[in-house]
Each structure stands twice: as structure tokens, then as C-alpha cells.
Design a protein around this motif. Sequence first.
Motif, PDB file in Angstrom:
ATOM      1  N   MET A  66       0.869  -1.886  -0.037  1.00  0.00           N
ATOM      2  CA  MET A  66      -0.542  -0.551  -0.058  1.00  0.00           C
ATOM      3  C   MET A  66       1.362   1.104  -0.408  1.00  0.00           C
ATOM      4  O   MET A  66       0.568   2.378  -0.321  1.00  0.00           O
ATOM      5  N   GLU A  67       1.648   1.293   0.258  1.00  0.00           N
ATOM      6  CA  GLU A  67       3.220   2.163   0.716  1.00  0.00           C
ATOM      7  C   GLU A  67       3.377   2.736  -0.854  1.00  0.00           C
ATOM      8  O   GLU A  67       3.181   4.398  -0.793  1.00  0.00           O
ATOM      9  N   ALA A  69       1.424   1.889  -3.697  1.00  0.00           N
ATOM     10  CA  ALA A  69       0.681   2.075  -4.506  1.00  0.00           C
ATOM     11  C   ALA A  69      -0.028   3.446  -4.120  1.00  0.00           C
ATOM     12  O   ALA A  69      -0.921   4.135  -5.018  1.00  0.00           O
ATOM     13  N   MET A  70       0.377   4.119  -2.884  1.00  0.00           N
ATOM     14  CA  MET A  70      -0.546   5.166  -2.666  1.00  0.00           C
ATOM     15  C   MET A  70       0.673   6.835  -2.486  1.00  0.00           C
ATOM     16  O   MET A  70       0.698   7.580  -2.059  1.00  0.00           O
ATOM     17  N   HIS A  71       1.744   5.920  -3.385  1.00  0.00           N
ATOM     18  CA  HIS A  71       3.171   7.115  -3.009  1.00  0.00           C
ATOM     19  C   HIS A  71       2.065   8.140  -4.115  1.00  0.00           C
ATOM     20  O   HIS A  71       2.001   7.884  -4.807  1.00  0.00           O
TER      21      HIS A  71
ATOM     22  N   LEU B 432      -7.980   3.663  -0.881  1.00  0.00           N
ATOM     23  CA  LEU B 432      -6.987   4.801  -0.481  1.00  0.00           C
ATOM     24  C   LEU B 432      -5.918   4.855  -1.417  1.00  0.00           C
ATOM     25  O   LEU B 432      -4.972   6.065  -1.433  1.00  0.00           O
ATOM     26  N   ALA B 433      -5.474   3.743  -2.148  1.00  0.00           N
ATOM     27  CA  ALA B 433      -4.668   4.085  -3.008  1.00  0.00           C
ATOM     28  C   ALA B 433      -4.841   5.257  -3.803  1.00  0.00           C
ATOM     29  O   ALA B 433      -4.408   6.032  -5.196  1.00  0.00           O
ATOM     30  N   THR B 437      -5.689   4.865 -10.211  1.00  0.00           N
ATOM     31  CA  THR B 437      -4.642   4.020  -9.375  1.00  0.00           C
ATOM     32  C   THR B 437      -4.831   2.661 -10.456  1.00  0.00           C
ATOM     33  O   THR B 437      -3.762   3.112 -11.418  1.00  0.00           O
ATOM     34  N   GLU B 457      -2.124  13.108   3.076  1.00  0.00           N
ATOM     35  CA  GLU B 457      -1.639  11.445   3.559  1.00  0.00           C
ATOM     36  C   GLU B 457      -1.376  11.214   4.385  1.00  0.00           C
ATOM     37  O   GLU B 457      -1.244   9.700   4.671  1.00  0.00           O
ATOM     38  N   ARG B 461      -2.068   7.296   5.126  1.00  0.00           N
ATOM     39  CA  ARG B 461      -1.323   6.026   5.441  1.00  0.00           C
ATOM     40  C   ARG B 461      -1.486   5.540   6.889  1.00  0.00           C
ATOM     41  O   ARG B 461      -1.347   4.088   6.904  1.00  0.00           O
ATOM     42  N   ALA B 464      -4.747   3.093   5.695  1.00  0.00           N
ATOM     43  CA  ALA B 464      -4.213   2.339   5.148  1.00  0.00           C
ATOM     44  C   ALA B 464      -2.983   0.780   5.897  1.00  0.00           C
ATOM     45  O   ALA B 464      -2.905  -0.471   5.564  1.00  0.00           O
TER      46      ALA B 464
END
Lengths: 114, 493
Positions: A66-67, A69-71, B432-433, B437, B457, B461, B464
Motif C-alpha cells: 500500500m505504501e 500504491a499511495m506514493h 486509499l490508493a 491508480t 496523506e 497512510r 492503510a
Amino acid sequence: MITAVGTGLDSFSNPADITVLSPFDGWEGLFVAVGVLLWIGWHVSQIRAENKEYDEALVLYERVGMERAMHFGGGTHLVNDEDIDVARADMAEDKPDPTDPAPRGDGSHRKGSP
Amino acid sequence: MADELGALNVLFTEFYYWVTIVFMFLIHVGFCVYEVGSARRKNLQHTLMKNIMVIPLVTVTFFFFGWYIYFALPNGPGITGGIIPTAGDIAAPWSDAMGPNMQDRINGVFWAAFLLFSWTAASIVSGAVIERVRLGAFCVVAVLVGSVTWIIDAAWGWSPNGWMVQRMGYHDAYASGVIHAIAGGAALAMVIVLGPRIGKFGPNGEIRTIKPHNVWMSCVGLLLIYTGFWGFYVACNIPILDVGGESGSFFSSTNIYLMPTTLSAITFNFLMSLSGGMLAAFTVSKADPFWTLSGGLAGIIAASAGNDLYHPVQAMLVGAAGAVLAYKLHFFVERRFRIDDAVGAVAVHGYAGFFGVVVAGFMLWGYPAAAPVTANAAWFGSTSEGFPAVNPLGNLLGAVIMFFVLGFLPTYGVAKLLDRFGLLRVPRAAELAGLDTHTYGNAYPYFESSEAEGGFEDVERSAAAGIGTQVAGRLNGAEPAGSTSREDRRAVK
């Protein structure tokens, strides 16, 4: 003189007497039935496609984390063909097992999952 | 079309509506720009496509059954009569009038004018639910609102023969209730069932601001909506009609109830109610650009029910009150009930529209609502000539019918049904993504985002980190987070 085959009107000489202008007059009910079926089919198709899309997305996110994916607020460096291909391959290998109580989402059912 | 004057009248009317339709297209352009501006960069393309798909879906369904509903149901059915038997001749999708026909020059442009109203009704719902609704689910609701519920209310309350007009003296000339309150009610139902976006409310109920990715873009969208709205006003009028009655011929424009007004009147009032709303919203929002422009829209919407007859200063004052009400109620409801309406659509359209219908009942008390089908048959009073009279009770009940009965309830039912199958909301991880995406990728591939640093953000996080566990279902704090997707239900089993 050869008379042409026609799908509707063959003269505009008396416009006051003309009603329907479109071809195949009298078949409108059939056209509407086809249109309604296509419309309903679109909804069904969209919902199915969306379900598949999210199934794939969850496998992908689990794979890349997820890290990542959310970048940058999501998406910037995530989507590359290799990751998606691998995720799809994972899904293809991972046909639903009717005896599996947690078929997707917790990662326990996939080879190599942590 | 045998004489030149008659032909000129018919062709002018055909052209008049055609022009309004082109203007009204700008409403939808504005909604797209406004919603995309209000979304975060990770959701832009999903947000855009959700609203874009309103166009084809509502168009085809409005052709298949929406237009028929308008002509078939003015009596209820069952209140002032049954289903109108001749409706099919004009509006059944297979009728000769629903296509190119030398004996009918106006049906297609009337159909399209109403269709553009339909897009607007569906599009209003679209803004409230951004960033977490499934596109497929929204499309089902768009058809419900755009091609079924709003057009039922138009048959009832936006037609000279509609039972609400004939029995209750309902008056809503430019659709405060008929479009805006019903769409606002539907939007409220959707956001209640959907639940708030992840992280919108903290564990102790604190409200977090989720900023638009581009405020400037949202504001331009609202300006485009104003432009289209002006076209909508003109589309609600009949341009040339003999309203002389017993005193002989007297040609005028009329409102949709065939009662006299003028283009001059609606031009005064459109601009004055817009200005009243903007001035008030600028003040109460402390010059917030998004809310100043939304307040202008709320101002027009609040005054629209009576803008065929109000004095311009009355329109300005009603518009100002509507804008203040929308602004205050939006934040009150968000704070009190933890409802996440991403763009303030429920407030600007629903609350301001409801208010506008109620105010018009008082302001226009005793005015003739429409020519009577049966003289002196109105429930809440008639004029001296036997016309149903506009009155406060009729408009109050009408506002309730628009917002709750036809707006909130049907959409709530359909949203609950979709939710039951996990088809209403996207999975938490996808939310969340970002909804772009997986499917679309980055909408701004050559720009890095400041979202990576701090702010919202960080909240996401933290959320997530709980994905795949029960925590994922409680990301908005102690309260339930609303609808849960089929994918998330499988994950927590």
C-alpha cells in the motif's frame, strides 16, 4: 427505367403528405427492443468488469504494498505493465477454491505471500 | 406550415429551444470541471468518467421511457385521473413523433430540453459521492434520478395539468424543487448509505478538511454552470403564446405552466438572485472562493421557484437567504450527523431548493398557478376566476414530495440494494490508493504531488496500515464507515 429498391421514401414531391422520414418505418418496436437490451447489457457488463478490475487491483496492491500504491497521492509510479501482468498471473493461478474460507484479501491463499 | 407567419412561429420556437439546449450543455461541462477540480489527483479520471457516462445513459433511457413518463403521469395516476392514454402517441419510443417526421417539428427539441434537465438532476448526485462510489452503481442511480424520479415530479408539478399544480396550486417556475430539491434529496440518500470518505472524520468525530486538488478549476466549473443555468431559464419559458383569453389576443412568453412572464423578468431575476447569493456567501464564508461561487448557485436555486414573478430585489434577498442557509446547513449537518457531502451538493441544491419552493408559496400566495382542468377543484384555494391558487401549504407539501418522497426515498432504496450486494462502494484499499491508480494511472504524469508530504496523506497512510483487518471497516473513527464493498466483506470473513 429501373425502379430502385428502397427502405422508405422515394419522393419528396409532396412534403405536406409525408409523415415519417426515417427508413424501415414500422420496425421501430424492434429497434427499441434491441436498444433496451443493449442498455441493460451495458449495466451488467460494467458491474462485472468493475468487480474484476477491483479484484485485480487488490491483488496488485498486496503485491506492491500500500505504501507504494499511495506514493505521491496514488498512482504515480505504480502502474507498470510488469506489475499488472504478474498480478494477473497470480489471479489466474489462483482460481477460487470453494473450500477456501478466505479466498482473497488476507494474502494467505497465495504462493509466496508473506 | 401552409402560411408564412405560422411557419415563422413554429420554426422560431424550434430554433429557440435548440439554442437553449446548446447553452444547457454547459451545465454538464461545468459539473465535470467542478467535480474534477474538487477531487484529489488520485481520483480525477474516475470522477470525470462517472459524470461523463451520465450523458449516454440518461439520454437513451430518457428516450426509452423518460419522455413517456412526463406525458403519461400528470394525474398521478390515481389522484386526478389515470394514465393519459394518448401519451404513447407523442412519447412512446416507437411512436412516429419520436423521430424525424414532417408533421412534427418540435417534439425532438422539447425532448432534448427536458433531457438536459435530466442530465443536471443526475449530475447533482454525482458530485456528492465522488472518491468512493463505484461507477457502475452510480450509473444505476443516475438512470433512476435522471430518467424516472425527476420526470415523475415534472409530470406532477411542472406541467400545467399536473395534479400538484391543479390540486395544490404548486408553483415552481424554474425548478427549485422539481430539479434541485429532488436531486439534493437523492444525493443525501446516497451519501448516507455510502458513508464518508476514509479519514474524513477522526476517531473522536473531528472533521478533517479534504481539499480540492484545484480550487480554481472548481470555480471555473461553477461559472460554466451559471452560464448553462441561464440557458435553462430560457428553456423553461414558452417563447410565444396567446395569453389574452377573453379580452382578445395578447402574445407573451409564458412559464412552463402557460402563465404569463417575460424574458426581461427572468433576466432581471436570474442575475439579481445570483448576486444576492454571491454577496451573502462571500460574507458568511469569509471570501472562500468555492463557497462564494456555490452561494451564487444556491441563490439562483432558492429564487428559481418564483423568479418568473418576483421583483428583482425580492429575488436578490431570497437568493441571499438561500445561500446563507445552504452554507450554514452544510456544515451543521456535516458536524452533527457526520455526513460527507464532498462538494456541498445536498446543501446547494437540496436545502436551497427546498427553501425556495417554500418561500415562493408565501411570496406568490393567491397568484393563479395554471389554467384549471376543472374549475375550483384545488384543495387549498382557488382564485376568483376558479384557477388553482399558489399558497404556502401547497408549496410546503410540494417541497416535501420533491425532497423526500421522490428524491430521498427511491434513491435510498436502490442504494441499500446495491450495498446489500457490496456493489455500491469501492474496496477500502482502492479508495486509499486512488480510483485512478489501477485503471487509469496518474492524471498528471509530469508533475509530482505535494500530497506526499504531511496533511491528509498521513491520515490515509495510517488507515492503510489497517487494510485486511477489521480496522478497515472503521476508518472513520468509532462510527460505522458506511457501505462495504464485496471485496472487503470477503477479506474480513
